[in-house]
Design an enzyme around this catalytic site. Structure first.
Site, PDB file in Angstrom:
ATOM      1  N   ARG A 118       3.196 -19.828   3.551  1.00  0.00           N
ATOM      2  CA  ARG A 118       2.796 -19.991   4.969  1.00  0.00           C
ATOM      3  C   ARG A 118       2.702 -21.465   5.356  1.00  0.00           C
ATOM      4  O   ARG A 118       2.887 -21.827   6.506  1.00  0.00           O
ATOM      5  CB  ARG A 118       1.513 -19.224   5.257  1.00  0.00           C
ATOM      6  CG  ARG A 118       1.725 -17.729   5.066  1.00  0.00           C
ATOM      7  CD  ARG A 118       0.763 -16.838   5.794  1.00  0.00           C
ATOM      8  NE  ARG A 118       1.250 -15.475   5.722  1.00  0.00           N
ATOM      9  CZ  ARG A 118       0.866 -14.560   4.828  1.00  0.00           C
ATOM     10  NH1 ARG A 118      -0.052 -14.855   3.928  1.00  0.00           N
ATOM     11  NH2 ARG A 118       1.387 -13.345   4.840  1.00  0.00           N
ATOM     12  N   ARG A 158      -6.937 -18.207  -8.648  1.00  0.00           N
ATOM     13  CA  ARG A 158      -7.649 -17.576  -7.524  1.00  0.00           C
ATOM     14  C   ARG A 158      -8.777 -16.685  -8.035  1.00  0.00           C
ATOM     15  O   ARG A 158      -8.699 -16.125  -9.126  1.00  0.00           O
ATOM     16  CB  ARG A 158      -6.648 -16.780  -6.670  1.00  0.00           C
ATOM     17  CG  ARG A 158      -5.641 -17.728  -6.001  1.00  0.00           C
ATOM     18  CD  ARG A 158      -4.636 -16.995  -5.154  1.00  0.00           C
ATOM     19  NE  ARG A 158      -5.251 -16.378  -3.984  1.00  0.00           N
ATOM     20  CZ  ARG A 158      -4.583 -15.618  -3.129  1.00  0.00           C
ATOM     21  NH1 ARG A 158      -3.298 -15.374  -3.320  1.00  0.00           N
ATOM     22  NH2 ARG A 158      -5.189 -15.098  -2.092  1.00  0.00           N
ATOM     23  N   ARG A 176      -5.921 -23.896   1.621  1.00  0.00           N
ATOM     24  CA  ARG A 176      -5.184 -24.132   2.873  1.00  0.00           C
ATOM     25  C   ARG A 176      -5.887 -25.128   3.806  1.00  0.00           C
ATOM     26  O   ARG A 176      -5.211 -25.856   4.544  1.00  0.00           O
ATOM     27  CB  ARG A 176      -4.901 -22.805   3.592  1.00  0.00           C
ATOM     28  CG  ARG A 176      -3.790 -22.036   2.912  1.00  0.00           C
ATOM     29  CD  ARG A 176      -3.300 -20.848   3.714  1.00  0.00           C
ATOM     30  NE  ARG A 176      -2.172 -20.238   3.007  1.00  0.00           N
ATOM     31  CZ  ARG A 176      -1.841 -18.961   3.063  1.00  0.00           C
ATOM     32  NH1 ARG A 176      -2.563 -18.123   3.801  1.00  0.00           N
ATOM     33  NH2 ARG A 176      -0.803 -18.508   2.396  1.00  0.00           N
ATOM     34  N   ARG A 196       0.824  -1.220   0.000  1.00  0.00           N
ATOM     35  CA  ARG A 196       0.000   0.000   0.000  1.00  0.00           C
ATOM     36  C   ARG A 196       0.854   1.265   0.000  1.00  0.00           C
ATOM     37  O   ARG A 196       0.489   2.281  -0.599  1.00  0.00           O
ATOM     38  CB  ARG A 196      -0.949  -0.024   1.197  1.00  0.00           C
ATOM     39  CG  ARG A 196      -2.085  -1.047   0.994  1.00  0.00           C
ATOM     40  CD  ARG A 196      -2.677  -1.467   2.326  1.00  0.00           C
ATOM     41  NE  ARG A 196      -3.858  -2.308   2.191  1.00  0.00           N
ATOM     42  CZ  ARG A 196      -3.842  -3.629   1.979  1.00  0.00           C
ATOM     43  NH1 ARG A 196      -2.693  -4.264   1.818  1.00  0.00           N
ATOM     44  NH2 ARG A 196      -4.973  -4.323   1.918  1.00  0.00           N
ATOM     45  N   LYS A 228      -6.800 -19.140  -0.868  1.00  0.00           N
ATOM     46  CA  LYS A 228      -5.492 -18.500  -0.664  1.00  0.00           C
ATOM     47  C   LYS A 228      -4.485 -19.091  -1.667  1.00  0.00           C
ATOM     48  O   LYS A 228      -4.875 -19.710  -2.631  1.00  0.00           O
ATOM     49  CB  LYS A 228      -5.047 -18.696   0.789  1.00  0.00           C
ATOM     50  CG  LYS A 228      -5.967 -17.984   1.788  1.00  0.00           C
ATOM     51  CD  LYS A 228      -5.891 -16.485   1.608  1.00  0.00           C
ATOM     52  CE  LYS A 228      -6.898 -15.753   2.456  1.00  0.00           C
ATOM     53  NZ  LYS A 228      -7.000 -14.342   2.131  1.00  0.00           N
ATOM     54  N   GLN A 274      -8.420  -7.185   0.485  1.00  0.00           N
ATOM     55  CA  GLN A 274      -7.972  -6.944  -0.887  1.00  0.00           C
ATOM     56  C   GLN A 274      -9.116  -6.392  -1.726  1.00  0.00           C
ATOM     57  O   GLN A 274      -8.948  -5.431  -2.475  1.00  0.00           O
ATOM     58  CB  GLN A 274      -7.437  -8.246  -1.495  1.00  0.00           C
ATOM     59  CG  GLN A 274      -6.165  -8.724  -0.805  1.00  0.00           C
ATOM     60  CD  GLN A 274      -5.641 -10.040  -1.355  1.00  0.00           C
ATOM     61  OE1 GLN A 274      -6.287 -10.673  -2.181  1.00  0.00           O
ATOM     62  NE2 GLN A 274      -4.482 -10.464  -0.885  1.00  0.00           N
ATOM     63  N   GLY A 298      -1.540 -12.035  -4.775  1.00  0.00           N
ATOM     64  CA  GLY A 298      -2.967 -11.722  -4.828  1.00  0.00           C
ATOM     65  C   GLY A 298      -3.222 -10.267  -4.471  1.00  0.00           C
ATOM     66  O   GLY A 298      -4.096  -9.613  -5.055  1.00  0.00           O
ATOM     67  N   SER A 339     -13.018  -9.281   2.779  1.00  0.00           N
ATOM     68  CA  SER A 339     -11.678  -9.337   2.196  1.00  0.00           C
ATOM     69  C   SER A 339     -11.083  -7.937   2.096  1.00  0.00           C
ATOM     70  O   SER A 339     -11.672  -7.034   1.490  1.00  0.00           O
ATOM     71  CB  SER A 339     -11.758  -9.971   0.798  1.00  0.00           C
ATOM     72  OG  SER A 339     -10.641  -9.593   0.029  1.00  0.00           O
ATOM     73  N   ASP A 363      -4.245 -14.993   7.970  1.00  0.00           N
ATOM     74  CA  ASP A 363      -2.992 -15.576   7.470  1.00  0.00           C
ATOM     75  C   ASP A 363      -2.293 -16.432   8.522  1.00  0.00           C
ATOM     76  O   ASP A 363      -1.296 -17.093   8.231  1.00  0.00           O
ATOM     77  CB  ASP A 363      -2.055 -14.462   6.989  1.00  0.00           C
ATOM     78  CG  ASP A 363      -2.609 -13.768   5.746  1.00  0.00           C
ATOM     79  OD1 ASP A 363      -3.391 -14.405   5.015  1.00  0.00           O
ATOM     80  OD2 ASP A 363      -2.268 -12.595   5.518  1.00  0.00           O
TER      81      ASP A 363
HETATM   82  C1  S3P Z   1      -4.245  -9.031   2.386  1.00  0.00           C
HETATM   83  C2  S3P Z   1      -5.484  -9.440   2.737  1.00  0.00           C
HETATM   84  C3  S3P Z   1      -5.823 -10.834   3.043  1.00  0.00           C
HETATM   85  C4  S3P Z   1      -4.587 -11.660   3.339  1.00  0.00           C
HETATM   86  C5  S3P Z   1      -3.496 -11.421   2.362  1.00  0.00           C
HETATM   87  C6  S3P Z   1      -3.092  -9.951   2.359  1.00  0.00           C
HETATM   88  C7  S3P Z   1      -4.046  -7.600   2.060  1.00  0.00           C
HETATM   89  O1  S3P Z   1      -6.478 -11.398   1.931  1.00  0.00           O
HETATM   90  O2  S3P Z   1      -4.921 -13.019   3.377  1.00  0.00           O
HETATM   91  O3  S3P Z   1      -2.356 -12.194   2.701  1.00  0.00           O
HETATM   92  O4  S3P Z   1      -2.894  -7.134   2.035  1.00  0.00           O
HETATM   93  O5  S3P Z   1      -5.042  -6.915   1.843  1.00  0.00           O
HETATM   94  P1  S3P Z   1      -8.072 -11.188   1.734  1.00  0.00           P
HETATM   95  O6  S3P Z   1      -8.290  -9.735   1.780  1.00  0.00           O
HETATM   96  O7  S3P Z   1      -8.425 -11.726   0.381  1.00  0.00           O
HETATM   97  O8  S3P Z   1      -8.697 -11.944   2.846  1.00  0.00           O
END
Ligand code: S3P
Length: 461
Positions: A413, A135, A367, A38, A363, A183, A107, A181, A336
């Protein structure tokens, strides 16, 4: 003495573990991966030069950095600082008329870039490695398309590779996120900042809030209003302002060594400068409940970005840890950490239940399935459920002769979980697929060797 054979594509290392081995010393947790991505992204769209201290050096973060560079952003590394020369907006200048971005395993890079690049006069293709290309991406593309973004899947529907097509306008929308989520939430915030009217997003449960905090730090206080699980994002009227970002340690990386220290007699570990952002401390709060006298947290710095940080002193737990439960409400704050918590559960007394955790199937690997398969090979008693895991403990982990090799399935992980499992077991066995650790925590093995006080080297295969 037992030997764990760590195997990557080109190298192998024989880690010699003595009986009664403990973890001792001070651990500078590697920088937080989410905040690192970010900081680069906000630096890219702000006006001026953003200086980032302690940016994580890892495969995933390098993907974000390389993608931004391909979009025309200048990024320099000077010793421990990274300087991002911001655009004062979203007017990226890619070097080629068709830009192809390879996002590797990341991701976070893929999903955040979708929001960032939702309104561009360029065609931009996004693809990833085998794991990332499997994914789910429709969860991000679908609401962004409702806002006006144009995208085309280039292979399977809802997956990478895909291309973002030129678009000149985005609308504000009202949208309830189907999953908690960060992300997805972050992609929507980045898209909504470029829309022509405010957007309203409702999240089903809390997820990490680094994007929100960073937007505020970069001067977007009036662009984001958060009330409970409702977020209102107003379009940017003027550019964000470059900042000095100091990235704290990653709680998800620290959790592996904290767990090892709790379980190995004689251990004492000081984890320094870790993020104590409350959307990330689910693991810490849980282990504090399980072993209150073994963990001391001191908040050392609470910086202006609202990302609190502090030190954590962990000692061997001395008593049998009890089993625990994790449901959907807690999941977002420790998502995580589920692999290492599953390993911890094998050492706890009773039945641990992890539920409402279907997200774990999407993931870097599925997992829930991979944890079950690999820990079962070591004698753990785990029942995979459609939305979680049921783990009976305590069990002595051991490598049976015919299943003496476990695999990380190229998931960083899972790899780190298996290395800790090997140390706990005190038995000989081999772990394959350790290259993946470089995705989030390239110094994991050397840090671990130092804290265990063992000396061994990688040899070419
Ligand atoms: C992350 C959000 C999580 C996490 C990933 C990093 C991020 O995923 O599992 O390792 O930096 O926003 P999700 O938002 O899809 O749950």
């Amino acid at each position: 003495m037992m030997t764990t054979n760590l195997i990557s594509q080109q190298y192998q290392m024989q880690l010699q573990i003595k009986p009664g081995q403990s973890i001792q010393g001070t651990y500078q947790t590697p920088a937080d991966k989410s905040i690192s991505h970010r900081a680069l992204i906000f630096g890219a769209i702000a006006a001026g030069n953003t200086v980032i201290d302690n940016l994580l050096v890892s495969d995933d973060v390098e993907r974000t950095q390389q993608a931004l560079q391909a979009l025309g952003i200048q990024i320099e590394t000077r010793q421990h600082q990274t300087v991002v020369h911001g655009l004062a907006g979203f007017n990226f200048q890619p070097q080629h008329s068709l830009t192809r971005l390879n996002l590797g395993n990341s991701g976070t890079t893929a999903r955040l870039l979708m929001g960032l690049l939702a309104k561009q006069p360029h065609t931009i293709q996004l693809s990833g490695d085998l794991s990332l290309n499997q994914r789910p991406m429709a969860r991000v593309i679908s609401p962004l398309t409702t806002m006006g973004m144009r995208a085309e899947y280039l292979a399977d529907h809802g997956m990478l590779p895909l291309q973002i097509l030129p678009t000149t306008q985005l609308r504000g929308i009202k949208y309830t996120l189907p999953v908690a989520s960060a992300q997805l939430k972050s992609a929507l915030i980045l898209g909504a900042l470029q829309a022509d009217a405010p957007s309203h997003f409702r999240q089903p449960a809390v997820s990490r809030d680094h994007t929100e905090k960073m937007l505020w730090q970069f001067g977007g206080c009036s662009n984001l209003h958060v009330e409970g699980n409702l977020l209102t994002v107003s379009p940017l009227q003027r550019p964000l302002q470059a900042q000095h970002v100091v990235v704290p340690g990653d709680p998800s990386s620290a959790a592996f060594l904290i767990s090892a220290a709790l379980l190995l007699p004689g251990s004492q570990l000081l984890v320094e400068n870790q993020s104590l952002n409350e959307t990330r401390t689910g693991f810490l709060r849980l282990v504090q409940q399980l072993a209150p006298q073994a963990i001391e947290v001191s908040v050392s710095r609470d910086d202006t970005a609202g990302e609190p940080r502090g030190d954590i002193l962990v000692k061997h737990a001395h008593q049998q840890l009890p089993a625990f439960q994790i449901n959907g409400r807690l999941l977002g704050c420790l998502i995580d950490e589920i692999p290492i918590l599953s390993l911890l559960a094998t050492q706890c007394q009773g039945t641990t239940i992890i539920r409402e955790a279907t997200e774990l199937r999407y993931k870097e690997t599925d997992r829930l399935h991979v944890i079950t398969t690999e820990l079962t090979k070591l004698g753990a008693i785990i029942r995979e459920q459609p939305d979680g895991l049921i783990i009976e403990g305590p069990t002595k982990l051991h490598a049976s002769d015919d299943e003496a090799t476990v695999s990380a399935h190229a998931d960083h992980r899972i790899a780190m979980m298996l290395v800790i499992a090997a140390i706990l077991s005190g038995q000989h066995f081999s772990i394959e697929g350790l290259d993946s650790i470089a995705i989030s925590n390239p110094t994991f093995i050397t840090d671990l060797q130092q804290l265990l006080r063992v000396e061994s080297q990688w040899d070419q295969l």
